[in-house]
Structure formats: C-alpha cells, structure tokens
Design an enzyme around this catalytic site. Structure first.
Site, mmCIF file in Angstrom:
data_model
loop_
_atom_site.group_PDB
_atom_site.id
_atom_site.type_symbol
_atom_site.label_atom_id
_atom_site.label_comp_id
_atom_site.label_asym_id
_atom_site.label_seq_id
_atom_site.Cartn_x
_atom_site.Cartn_y
_atom_site.Cartn_z
ATOM 1 N N LYS A 149 -26.506 47.407 4.628
ATOM 2 C CA LYS A 149 -26.905 48.176 3.664
ATOM 3 C C LYS A 149 -26.276 47.562 2.185
ATOM 4 C CE LYS A 149 -25.350 51.968 5.512
ATOM 5 N NZ LYS A 149 -25.036 51.479 6.707
ATOM 6 N N GLY A 150 -25.057 47.520 2.042
ATOM 7 C CA GLY A 150 -24.324 46.945 1.008
ATOM 8 C C GLY A 150 -25.204 45.573 0.362
ATOM 9 N N ASP B 244 -23.796 49.848 9.441
ATOM 10 C CA ASP B 244 -23.508 48.027 9.568
ATOM 11 C C ASP B 244 -24.832 47.141 9.563
ATOM 12 O OD1 ASP B 244 -20.752 48.980 9.389
ATOM 13 O OD2 ASP B 244 -20.884 48.995 11.672
ATOM 14 N N ALA C 238 -17.175 54.341 5.704
ATOM 15 C CA ALA C 238 -18.219 53.361 5.441
ATOM 16 C C ALA C 238 -17.419 51.933 5.140
ATOM 17 C CB ALA C 238 -18.978 53.389 4.256
ATOM 18 N N GLY C 239 -18.111 50.961 5.437
ATOM 19 C CA GLY C 239 -17.411 49.353 4.991
ATOM 20 C C GLY C 239 -18.504 48.465 4.766
ATOM 21 N N HIS C 240 -18.704 48.135 3.525
ATOM 22 C CA HIS C 240 -20.134 47.219 3.188
ATOM 23 C C HIS C 240 -19.350 46.102 2.862
ATOM 24 C CE1 HIS C 240 -22.112 51.091 3.390
ATOM 25 N NE2 HIS C 240 -21.632 51.421 1.977
ATOM 26 N N THR D 45 -21.683 60.999 12.736
ATOM 27 C CA THR D 45 -20.712 61.337 11.545
ATOM 28 C C THR D 45 -20.898 62.788 11.144
ATOM 29 O OG1 THR D 45 -19.592 60.604 9.582
ATOM 30 C CG2 THR D 45 -22.088 60.320 9.643
ATOM 31 N N LYS E 211 -30.216 39.728 9.113
ATOM 32 C CA LYS E 211 -29.485 39.076 10.303
ATOM 33 C C LYS E 211 -30.532 38.409 11.201
ATOM 34 C CE LYS E 211 -24.854 40.132 10.375
ATOM 35 N NZ LYS E 211 -23.670 40.690 11.014
ATOM 36 N N GLY F 159 -33.244 39.088 5.806
ATOM 37 C CA GLY F 159 -31.812 38.375 5.490
ATOM 38 C C GLY F 159 -31.795 37.349 6.546
ATOM 39 N N GLN G 161 -23.282 55.127 6.562
ATOM 40 C CA GLN G 161 -23.636 55.237 8.089
ATOM 41 C C GLN G 161 -25.101 55.077 8.171
ATOM 42 O OE1 GLN G 161 -21.401 57.722 6.226
ATOM 43 N NE2 GLN G 161 -20.286 56.149 6.766
#
Ligand code: GDP
Ligand code: IMO
Ligand code: MG
Length: 442
Positions: free
Chosen positions: A16-17, A13, A39-41, A242, A334, A416, A227
């Site tokens: 990467k996306g 998290d 994964a969640g992007h 993972t 961030k 970012g 990941q």
C-alpha cells in the site's frame, strides 16, 4: 473533489505504501485513517547505490512527497513516542515533515495499553491473536468503552489527569489482581504524555474541516488504510483481526469525509498471499514453495520482523475485497516474485467439507476448514522487473493478470514489478482529474 480511498485487499503488507507513493505527486493530502504503528510500509526511493529505503509505521506514506500534506485522522491511535521518533528519523534523513497535521480527536496509545496488549496475548496462550504488541487493541477497546485519552485531552492537564485516573482505577485492579503486575502510577502516565505537548501543539487541528475545505477547493485527498480487508474488525477473519475498520467504510469514520465525497476506491492486491500472526489462511503453503515465496519476496514483517506466512493468491478473498470496499481499481503488486514457476496456481473457490464456496463463507469455522480449489495458470521465466508497459510482459504474465481481473471483478490499473518507485506498469490512469467543482451543500 476528488477523494480516493486506498485499501489492502488481503491480510496486509500488499504494498500500500508504494501504491500511495506512486500517486504521490498528484495528491494534495494523504490521510491515514485507521490503525497505528502496527502498520509497516516500506518505500524504496531511487535505484542502485542511491536507493533509499524508508520504513513508515505511523506516518502516512504521503510524508515522502514534498508537495503533499500528510494527515493523521481521528480514526488513528497514536503512540506519541513513536510519532516523534519517526519524525526525527525522517528529518535526520532530510525529509521535511513540517506539514504534518494531526486530528485533535485521535486517540493516544498510553503506556498501560502497550503493557496490556502484551499481557493479554500471553494469557490467551494458544488462542492468541499474534498482535504486534503495540497497544492497538486495548486503545481501541478504551475508545469504545469511552475511557480513552484523546489528543485534545493533552492540552488541559486537569482533564488529562481525571481521564487517566478514571482509566487506571479499573486497569490497575486488573493489572494487580488478575495479572499480578505492579500498578501504574497516574503521575508517570500524565508526565509522559505531557512531555510531548509543546511539540504536538502546532500540528493539531480539526482535520475533518481542513479536508472538507480542501475538497471544496478541488484539491485531491487520498485516504490510506493501514492493515487490510481480512484484518478489518467487522469484515476480517474475526477474532484474528486488528481492532479498527481497515475497509473503505473506515475511511469515512476515520477522517470525517462523508461517503458522498468519495470518488474511487483502489485496492492493493499482492500477486500471491501473505499473513502475519494467527488465524485462518486457506492458501497457506507450509512446504518449500511457501519458503520460496518468503525468500524471493523478502516476506518478513516491516514492524516486528516476523516471517510472514505465504501462499498462492486467493480470488475468493479478492472478490470479497472488491465487494466490501466497492473497488474501482486494483494495483497488483509483486508480480515479479512469481517469475520462474512452471505453473502458478490461483485459488478460485473453496471446498468446505465437500461443498463448493465461490464466495467467502459466512461462518468463521468454514473459513478454517476451507480447502482451496485451484486453477493452474502457465508460468513465465523472463525477468519482468524492467517492463513498463503491459505488452512488454510475457504473454503468460499478462494472462495471469487478466485472469485475476476477471476473477476478482475489478480492473487492474497498475502492476508492480519491483520494489523501486518506478518499477510499475500503469494500465489505467488512477490519478484524479483536478477540478474545481462546486462545493458540496453546507
Ligand atoms: P504495506 O504495509 O501494504 O505498505 O506493504 P509492506 O511495505 O509491509 O510490504 C510490501 C513490501 O513489498 C515492501 O518491502 C515493498 O518495498 C515491496 N514491494 C512493493 N511492491 C513491490 C513489487 O511490485 N515488487 C517487489 N519485488 N516488491 C514490492
Ligand atoms: P500493514 O499496514 C500485516 C496483524 C497482526 C495480528 C493482527 C492484530 O503494514 O499492512 P494488532 O497489533 O493490530 O492488534 O494485531 O493484525 N497486523 C498486520 N499484519 N500488516 C499490517 O499492517 C498489520 N497490522 C496488524 O500481525 O495478526
Ligand atoms: Mg506492511
């Protein structure tokens, strides 16, 4: 050439996306090489009222760039229901997914592996991993035990049936006799998997050959990790990891692109740290400062919605990520979330039972005992979300980035400053020079 690898430097998290999306238009192929829908992007395209938010799980982030061919590599584990759900969701929003290609050798997450993931966790009790419950671990376990089902198996019903029977002959014993669950019917599984075959067929090919030919033509390939380094099954905080290789080495085995064809490795590093699930996290903040990072950074899982554990940035982890992945460029994300703090602590080393460790301790117990040694850097109060050059950043924000660069030992090429596509400062161009190089020897 060239091939670029993009990995997460921490526990996932990192953004990467968004980093992949940044390079989007200069890429011909984006390859997901490990993991699955754990994964969640989140990628935000456009601004204000026109902003469109996309949450991708199984599809490579390159799917949002029309000129790019998205590839699901052999190292990925695929839940076919999720694949088509995600495709349909994007198509309904006007995203063209027709270029997607899928490796014939990728493994399939079967319904029984989804069930086993959840049951295993329940049985582990207080020793649970905190998995996403998507069947990732059991599917990779089957791959290594040589009882997995691959995409290519779906095109021959007899073979598929034999393989499902072989897997279930053992798993049904475990389900019934150990877990007191109902046995899974072979027909049920075969029927479900076959229901996807016709939609799947046109997407499937030898993706390793496709990518080799693309590289020979001088096209650009980005290998995108799910990941991150500390969740890697070999180099992460095992067993709280993972079940795949999320580090740069995994990019080769998960795509079929050899190491000699990789030109650069980009690591994405959040300006602070987060972790979802169980396992050691030396800089974790269990106080109101952790709550501040979670609230300000909207640190809730894209996949499971779980609150992410939050803490200060850890440059022991950053240095380790640089070393393990051979990082050439870092994207710090961030930074905007750290605005408004008097001082920003940076973990520079660990104290393990009175002994200073500048590098990741080799023993897992030491990581559990590690107490962060902090350096306090002066903070900044100005809103940085509109900054687009490094010099527009307040002096203390610049100092923070430069100190990170020094401590982790790799150049920071982008920073970012907000979730939107353009909320980024580029210091060094990470876009590959397009060239038509001589093909690698056959
Ligand atoms: P991934 O799994 O590494 O792709 O990261 P996630 O998408 O799970 O989490 C990163 C979150 O941070 C997403 O919601 C992004 O929209 C957001 N994000 C990425 N970069 C920045 C940034 O520089 N600033 C802010 N405020 N948010 C960002
Ligand atoms: P992205 O790609 C953060 C974590 C889970 C759990 C452990 C094992 O969005 O960075 P698994 O379901 O993979 O067997 O769970 O790994 N985990 C992630 N944490 N981001 C991710 O992906 C993750 N994928 C898995 O929370 O602790
Ligand atoms: Mg994520």
């Amino acid at each position: 050439m060239p091939a670029i690898v993009l990995v997460g430097a921490q526990w996932g998290d990192e953004g990467k996306g968004k980093a992949t999306d940044l390079l989007g238009s200069s890429l011909d192929y984006v390859v997901k090489f490990n993991g699955g829908n754990n994964a969640g992007h989140t990628i935000v395209v456009g601004e204000g009222e026109l902003a469109q938010k996309y949450a991708l799980h199984l599809l490579p982030s390159g799917i949002l760039t029309p000129t790019c061919t998205p590839v699901i590599g052999n190292g990925v584990v695929i839940d076919l229901a999720v694949l088509f759900e995600e495709i349909d969701g994007l198509e309904a929003r006007g995203v063209d997914t027709s270029k997607l290609v899928v490796s014939a050798s990728a493994h399939v997450i079967t319904p029984y592996n989804r069930v086993l993931d959840k049951i295993n966790e329940r049985f582990l009790g207080s020793r649970r991993i905190g998995t996403t419950g998507r069947g990732i671990g059991p599917t990779y376990a089957d791959k290594m035990s040589r009882t997995g089902i691959r995409i290519q198996d779906l095109f021959d019903e007899n073979i598929l049936r034999q393989k499902v029977e072989a897997a279930l002959s053992f798993k049904n014993q475990v389900l019934a006799k150990i877990y007191n669950r109902r046995a899974v019917e072979v027909d049920e599984v075969v029927g479900e998997l076959l229901s996807y075959v016709e939609r799947l067929r046109p997407m499937v090919c030898d993706t390793s050959l496709l990518l080799k030919e693309a590289l020979d033509r001088g096209e650009t390939v980005l290998l995108e990790a799910g990941q991150a380094t500390l969740l890697d099954v070999d180099f992460g905080t095992y067993p709280f990891v993972t079940s795949s290789n999320a580090t740069a080495g995994g990019a080769c085995t998960g795509s079929g692109i050899p190491p000699t064809r990789i030109d650069s490795v980009i690591a994405v590093l959040k300006a602070y740290s987060t972790r979802v699930g169980e396992g050691p996290f030396p800089t974790e903040l269990l106080d109101e400062m952790g709550e501040f990072l979670r609230k300000t950074g909207a640190e809730y899982g894209t996949t499971t919605g779980r609150p992410r554990r939050c803490g200060w940035v850890d440059t022991v982890v950053g240095r380790y990520a640089t070393r393990i992945n051979g990082v050439t460029d870092v994207v710090v994300t961030k930074l905007d979330i750290l605005t408004g703090l008097d001082t920003v602590p940076v973990c520079v080393a660990y104290d393990v039972d009175g002994v200073r460790h500048d590098e990741m301790p080799i023993g897992q117990s030491d990581v559990h005992h590690a107490r962060p040694i902090y350096e306090e850097l002066p903070g900044w109060w100005e809103d940085i979300s509109g900054c687009r050059t490094f010099t527009q950043l307040p002096a203390n924000a610049q100092r923070y980035v430069l100190r990170l660069e020094e401590l982790i030992g790799a150049r920071v090429s982008a920073i970012g400053v907000g979730p939107q596509r353009d909320a980024i400062i580029e210091r060094h161009d990470m876009r590959p020079a397009r060239s038509s190089t001589t093909p690698a020897p056959a």
